[in-house]
Scaffold this motif. Structure first.
Motif, PDB file in Angstrom:
ATOM      1  N   GLU A 171       0.900  -1.181   0.083  1.00  0.00           N
ATOM      2  CA  GLU A 171      -0.057   0.076   0.031  1.00  0.00           C
ATOM      3  C   GLU A 171       0.950   1.227   0.060  1.00  0.00           C
ATOM      4  OE1 GLU A 171      -4.537   0.351   0.991  1.00  0.00           O
ATOM      5  OE2 GLU A 171      -2.765   0.930  -0.711  1.00  0.00           O
ATOM      6  N   THR A 172       0.309   2.304  -0.203  1.00  0.00           N
ATOM      7  CA  THR A 172       1.066   3.736  -0.406  1.00  0.00           C
ATOM      8  C   THR A 172       0.476   4.497   0.797  1.00  0.00           C
ATOM      9  OG1 THR A 172       1.700   3.298  -2.753  1.00  0.00           O
ATOM     10  CG2 THR A 172       1.474   5.741  -1.996  1.00  0.00           C
ATOM     11  N   LEU A 173       1.237   5.324   1.314  1.00  0.00           N
ATOM     12  CA  LEU A 173       0.501   6.306   2.298  1.00  0.00           C
ATOM     13  C   LEU A 173       0.195   7.479   1.924  1.00  0.00           C
ATOM     14  CD1 LEU A 173       0.030   6.904   5.065  1.00  0.00           C
ATOM     15  CD2 LEU A 173       2.746   7.660   5.458  1.00  0.00           C
ATOM     16  N   LEU A 174      -1.201   7.734   1.877  1.00  0.00           N
ATOM     17  CA  LEU A 174      -1.515   9.067   1.591  1.00  0.00           C
ATOM     18  C   LEU A 174      -1.815  10.069   2.541  1.00  0.00           C
ATOM     19  CD1 LEU A 174      -3.904   7.319  -1.406  1.00  0.00           C
ATOM     20  CD2 LEU A 174      -1.396   8.328  -1.665  1.00  0.00           C
ATOM     21  N   PRO A 175      -1.849  11.258   2.378  1.00  0.00           N
ATOM     22  CA  PRO A 175      -2.438  12.178   3.384  1.00  0.00           C
ATOM     23  C   PRO A 175      -3.756  12.367   3.458  1.00  0.00           C
ATOM     24  CG  PRO A 175      -1.683  13.498   1.620  1.00  0.00           C
ATOM     25  CD  PRO A 175      -1.417  12.144   1.212  1.00  0.00           C
ATOM     26  N   VAL A 176      -4.411  12.800   4.582  1.00  0.00           N
ATOM     27  CA  VAL A 176      -5.649  13.088   5.001  1.00  0.00           C
ATOM     28  C   VAL A 176      -5.959  14.580   5.019  1.00  0.00           C
ATOM     29  CG1 VAL A 176      -6.094  12.517   7.333  1.00  0.00           C
ATOM     30  CG2 VAL A 176      -7.737  12.397   5.843  1.00  0.00           C
ATOM     31  N   THR A 177      -7.014  15.290   4.830  1.00  0.00           N
ATOM     32  CA  THR A 177      -7.357  16.549   5.028  1.00  0.00           C
ATOM     33  C   THR A 177      -7.623  16.563   6.505  1.00  0.00           C
ATOM     34  OG1 THR A 177      -8.574  18.514   4.282  1.00  0.00           O
ATOM     35  CG2 THR A 177      -9.806  16.157   4.261  1.00  0.00           C
ATOM     36  N   ASP A 178      -7.547  17.940   6.902  1.00  0.00           N
ATOM     37  CA  ASP A 178      -8.321  18.079   8.260  1.00  0.00           C
ATOM     38  C   ASP A 178      -9.680  18.178   8.387  1.00  0.00           C
ATOM     39  OD1 ASP A 178      -5.746  18.135  10.093  1.00  0.00           O
ATOM     40  OD2 ASP A 178      -5.298  20.226   9.047  1.00  0.00           O
ATOM     41  N   ILE A 179     -10.335  17.784   9.606  1.00  0.00           N
ATOM     42  CA  ILE A 179     -11.686  18.098   9.692  1.00  0.00           C
ATOM     43  C   ILE A 179     -11.825  19.662   9.975  1.00  0.00           C
ATOM     44  CG2 ILE A 179     -13.571  17.722  11.508  1.00  0.00           C
ATOM     45  CD1 ILE A 179     -12.727  14.776  11.755  1.00  0.00           C
ATOM     46  N   SER A 180     -12.860  20.347   9.154  1.00  0.00           N
ATOM     47  CA  SER A 180     -12.727  21.624   9.411  1.00  0.00           C
ATOM     48  C   SER A 180     -13.675  22.101  10.465  1.00  0.00           C
ATOM     49  CB  SER A 180     -13.243  22.421   8.039  1.00  0.00           C
ATOM     50  OG  SER A 180     -14.232  21.713   7.450  1.00  0.00           O
ATOM     51  N   SER A 181     -14.821  21.188  10.703  1.00  0.00           N
ATOM     52  CA  SER A 181     -15.895  21.492  11.835  1.00  0.00           C
ATOM     53  C   SER A 181     -16.563  20.428  12.216  1.00  0.00           C
ATOM     54  CB  SER A 181     -16.921  22.699  11.170  1.00  0.00           C
ATOM     55  OG  SER A 181     -17.443  22.181  10.206  1.00  0.00           O
ATOM     56  N   ILE A 182     -17.279  20.453  13.298  1.00  0.00           N
ATOM     57  CA  ILE A 182     -18.189  19.449  13.852  1.00  0.00           C
ATOM     58  C   ILE A 182     -19.307  20.317  14.524  1.00  0.00           C
ATOM     59  CG2 ILE A 182     -18.234  17.147  15.002  1.00  0.00           C
ATOM     60  CD1 ILE A 182     -15.497  16.844  15.089  1.00  0.00           C
ATOM     61  N   THR A 183     -20.473  20.094  14.345  1.00  0.00           N
ATOM     62  CA  THR A 183     -21.566  20.653  14.602  1.00  0.00           C
ATOM     63  C   THR A 183     -22.827  19.709  14.769  1.00  0.00           C
ATOM     64  OG1 THR A 183     -22.305  21.143  12.470  1.00  0.00           O
ATOM     65  CG2 THR A 183     -20.928  22.762  13.443  1.00  0.00           C
ATOM     66  N   GLN A 184     -23.736  20.027  15.476  1.00  0.00           N
ATOM     67  CA  GLN A 184     -25.034  19.371  15.586  1.00  0.00           C
ATOM     68  C   GLN A 184     -26.162  19.979  15.006  1.00  0.00           C
ATOM     69  OE1 GLN A 184     -24.945  19.140  19.990  1.00  0.00           O
ATOM     70  NE2 GLN A 184     -27.160  19.929  19.816  1.00  0.00           N
ATOM     71  N   SER A 185     -27.150  19.108  14.636  1.00  0.00           N
ATOM     72  CA  SER A 185     -28.362  19.930  14.027  1.00  0.00           C
ATOM     73  C   SER A 185     -29.502  18.882  14.266  1.00  0.00           C
ATOM     74  CB  SER A 185     -28.268  20.301  12.621  1.00  0.00           C
ATOM     75  OG  SER A 185     -27.932  19.056  12.088  1.00  0.00           O
ATOM     76  N   ARG A 186     -30.661  19.143  13.559  1.00  0.00           N
ATOM     77  CA  ARG A 186     -31.755  18.558  13.844  1.00  0.00           C
ATOM     78  C   ARG A 186     -32.665  18.103  12.407  1.00  0.00           C
ATOM     79  NH1 ARG A 186     -33.571  16.900  19.018  1.00  0.00           N
ATOM     80  NH2 ARG A 186     -32.678  18.198  20.724  1.00  0.00           N
ATOM     81  N   GLU A 187     -32.420  19.125  11.565  1.00  0.00           N
ATOM     82  CA  GLU A 187     -33.305  19.284  10.366  1.00  0.00           C
ATOM     83  C   GLU A 187     -32.496  18.650   9.022  1.00  0.00           C
ATOM     84  OE1 GLU A 187     -30.295  22.803  10.592  1.00  0.00           O
ATOM     85  OE2 GLU A 187     -31.575  21.811  11.895  1.00  0.00           O
ATOM     86  N   ASP A 188     -31.286  18.231   9.206  1.00  0.00           N
ATOM     87  CA  ASP A 188     -30.761  17.692   7.811  1.00  0.00           C
ATOM     88  C   ASP A 188     -31.083  16.055   7.667  1.00  0.00           C
ATOM     89  OD1 ASP A 188     -29.805  19.974   7.271  1.00  0.00           O
ATOM     90  OD2 ASP A 188     -28.089  19.903   8.385  1.00  0.00           O
ATOM     91  N   GLY A 189     -31.201  15.444   8.694  1.00  0.00           N
ATOM     92  CA  GLY A 189     -31.267  13.818   8.395  1.00  0.00           C
ATOM     93  C   GLY A 189     -32.838  13.605   8.084  1.00  0.00           C
ATOM     94  N   ASP A 190     -33.290  12.340   8.272  1.00  0.00           N
ATOM     95  CA  ASP A 190     -34.075  11.703   8.004  1.00  0.00           C
ATOM     96  C   ASP A 190     -35.412  12.136   9.022  1.00  0.00           C
ATOM     97  OD1 ASP A 190     -33.514  10.343   5.981  1.00  0.00           O
ATOM     98  OD2 ASP A 190     -33.015   8.550   7.085  1.00  0.00           O
ATOM     99  N   ASP A 191     -35.041  12.489  10.251  1.00  0.00           N
ATOM    100  CA  ASP A 191     -35.994  12.914  11.059  1.00  0.00           C
ATOM    101  C   ASP A 191     -35.857  14.232  11.731  1.00  0.00           C
ATOM    102  OD1 ASP A 191     -37.593  13.411  13.498  1.00  0.00           O
ATOM    103  OD2 ASP A 191     -37.267  11.170  14.424  1.00  0.00           O
ATOM    104  N   ASP A 192     -36.581  15.230  11.226  1.00  0.00           N
ATOM    105  CA  ASP A 192     -36.317  16.580  11.677  1.00  0.00           C
ATOM    106  C   ASP A 192     -36.309  17.003  13.327  1.00  0.00           C
ATOM    107  OD1 ASP A 192     -38.927  16.673  12.124  1.00  0.00           O
ATOM    108  OD2 ASP A 192     -39.390  17.840  10.408  1.00  0.00           O
ATOM    109  N   GLU A 193     -36.633  15.949  13.851  1.00  0.00           N
ATOM    110  CA  GLU A 193     -36.575  16.431  15.521  1.00  0.00           C
ATOM    111  C   GLU A 193     -35.398  15.588  16.208  1.00  0.00           C
ATOM    112  OE1 GLU A 193     -40.351  15.296  17.203  1.00  0.00           O
ATOM    113  OE2 GLU A 193     -41.534  16.791  16.072  1.00  0.00           O
ATOM    114  N   ALA A 194     -34.706  14.530  15.516  1.00  0.00           N
ATOM    115  CA  ALA A 194     -33.666  13.904  16.083  1.00  0.00           C
ATOM    116  C   ALA A 194     -32.366  14.515  15.906  1.00  0.00           C
ATOM    117  CB  ALA A 194     -33.552  12.619  15.267  1.00  0.00           C
ATOM    118  N   LEU A 195     -31.241  14.328  16.596  1.00  0.00           N
ATOM    119  CA  LEU A 195     -30.030  15.028  16.852  1.00  0.00           C
ATOM    120  C   LEU A 195     -29.273  14.353  15.885  1.00  0.00           C
ATOM    121  CD1 LEU A 195     -29.470  15.717  20.689  1.00  0.00           C
ATOM    122  CD2 LEU A 195     -29.506  17.485  18.868  1.00  0.00           C
ATOM    123  N   GLU A 196     -28.353  15.043  15.127  1.00  0.00           N
ATOM    124  CA  GLU A 196     -27.261  14.482  14.260  1.00  0.00           C
ATOM    125  C   GLU A 196     -26.083  15.356  14.396  1.00  0.00           C
ATOM    126  OE1 GLU A 196     -30.085  15.160  11.880  1.00  0.00           O
ATOM    127  OE2 GLU A 196     -29.575  17.245  11.003  1.00  0.00           O
TER     128      GLU A 196
END
Length: 281
Positions: free
Chosen positions: A124-149
């Motif tokens: 295998e070849t070692l490849l770099p990975v980009t940084d995580i730019s942000s981690i947030t929470q919401s409720r409106e983007d998933g299948d259930d608009d009342e569930a946390l994601e």
């Protein structure tokens, strides 16, 4: 090896009497294979010198015992670009460790495992990975608009074909949620991926609640590893579905040089990763 199961068949007669026959069913089993768990993950910001490779043997499908660990093997990884060799010491419990590994982006690495006079290899070849730019929470983007994601965002480098492996592990659950990602439609853009749990009493799944903790890992992946993950996750998610494709034994990038018919299980990967933890508010 053969496995026998006894099935009781009861036949009710018209006179309300019954009889029981014992039928022995011969359940075929595949051969016992060497399983190689060789994930050399270089956490961003660390030296990456401490690495562990796990060796075990496969077990029968209906066996509830832990996988038997493999000891007495010879394990080493070679940097094909520099010629440096890193020996992994047998810890006597299926773990083989080193504290001298040197990760270098763009370099090719080869694994060699010698076990019971047979030689297994992978590259295998070692490849770099980009940084995580942000981690947030919401409720409106998933299948259930009342569930946390939880939402994880990262910036994909432009004009480079990239593959990613994104892993979410809720500390309330035994199994993680896995995503395999190709940058075909996000090249050069910021991408966001969410993880939501929809309540399901039958499967004992509960929605995220404030205070719940999720561990997050983003890894770089080669195209071959991406394809392997795709098949692995599709089979895992399709388990128990009568309309899904028949599962097959997945073969990774490890090959048996001395006995090609004795194919090992598992995969040898060399990646960079970023880790983070999110607590719901």
């Amino acid at each position: 090896m053969k496995l026998y199961y006894k099935i009781l068949i009861s036949t009710f007669l018209a006179v309300n009497t019954s009889c029981t026959d014992v039928v022995e069913v011969d359940v075929p089993e595949g051969p016992i294979r060497l399983t190689i768990e060789a994930s050399l993950d270089w956490e961003k910001g660390t030296a990456g010198n401490e690495q562990t490779i796990l060796l075990s043997t496969s077990t029968p499908f209906f066996d509830s015992q832990a996988k038997p660990s493999v000891t007495g093997a010879s394990v080493q990884v070679t940097n094909n670009s520099s010629g440096a060799v890193f020996n992994f010491e047998d810890q006597g419990n299926g773990q083989y460790t080193t504290s001298s590994f040197v990760p270098v982006f763009g370099n090719s690495y080869s694994l060699e495992v010698v076990y019971q006079n047979e030689r297994y290899t992978a590259t295998e070849t070692l490849l770099p990975v980009t940084d995580i730019s942000s981690i947030t929470q919401s409720r409106e983007d998933g299948d259930d608009d009342e569930a946390l994601e939880v939402n994880v965002s990262f910036q994909d480098p432009a004009d480079i074909e990239n593959y990613y492996f994104l892993r979410f592990q809720s500390r309330n659950d035994l199994l993680p949620e896995l995503f395999y990602i190709k940058d075909e439609f996000i090249d050069g853009n910021e991408a966001t991926f969410l993880y939501e749990k929809t309540e399901d009493e039958e499967d004992n799944i509960e929605e995220f609640q404030p205070g719940d903790v999720v561990d997050i890992i983003l890894l770089s992946a080669s195209e071959d590893y991406y394809n392997y993950l795709q098949l692995l996750i599709e089979q895992f998610e399709g388990a128990g579905d009568p309309f899904s494709a028949t599962p097959v034994a997945l073969v990774g990038n490890c090959i048996n040089i001395d006995n090609p018919d004795n194919v090992p299980y598992g995969y040898f990967r060399v990646t960079e990763k970023v880790e983070s933890t999110y607590t719901f508010e």
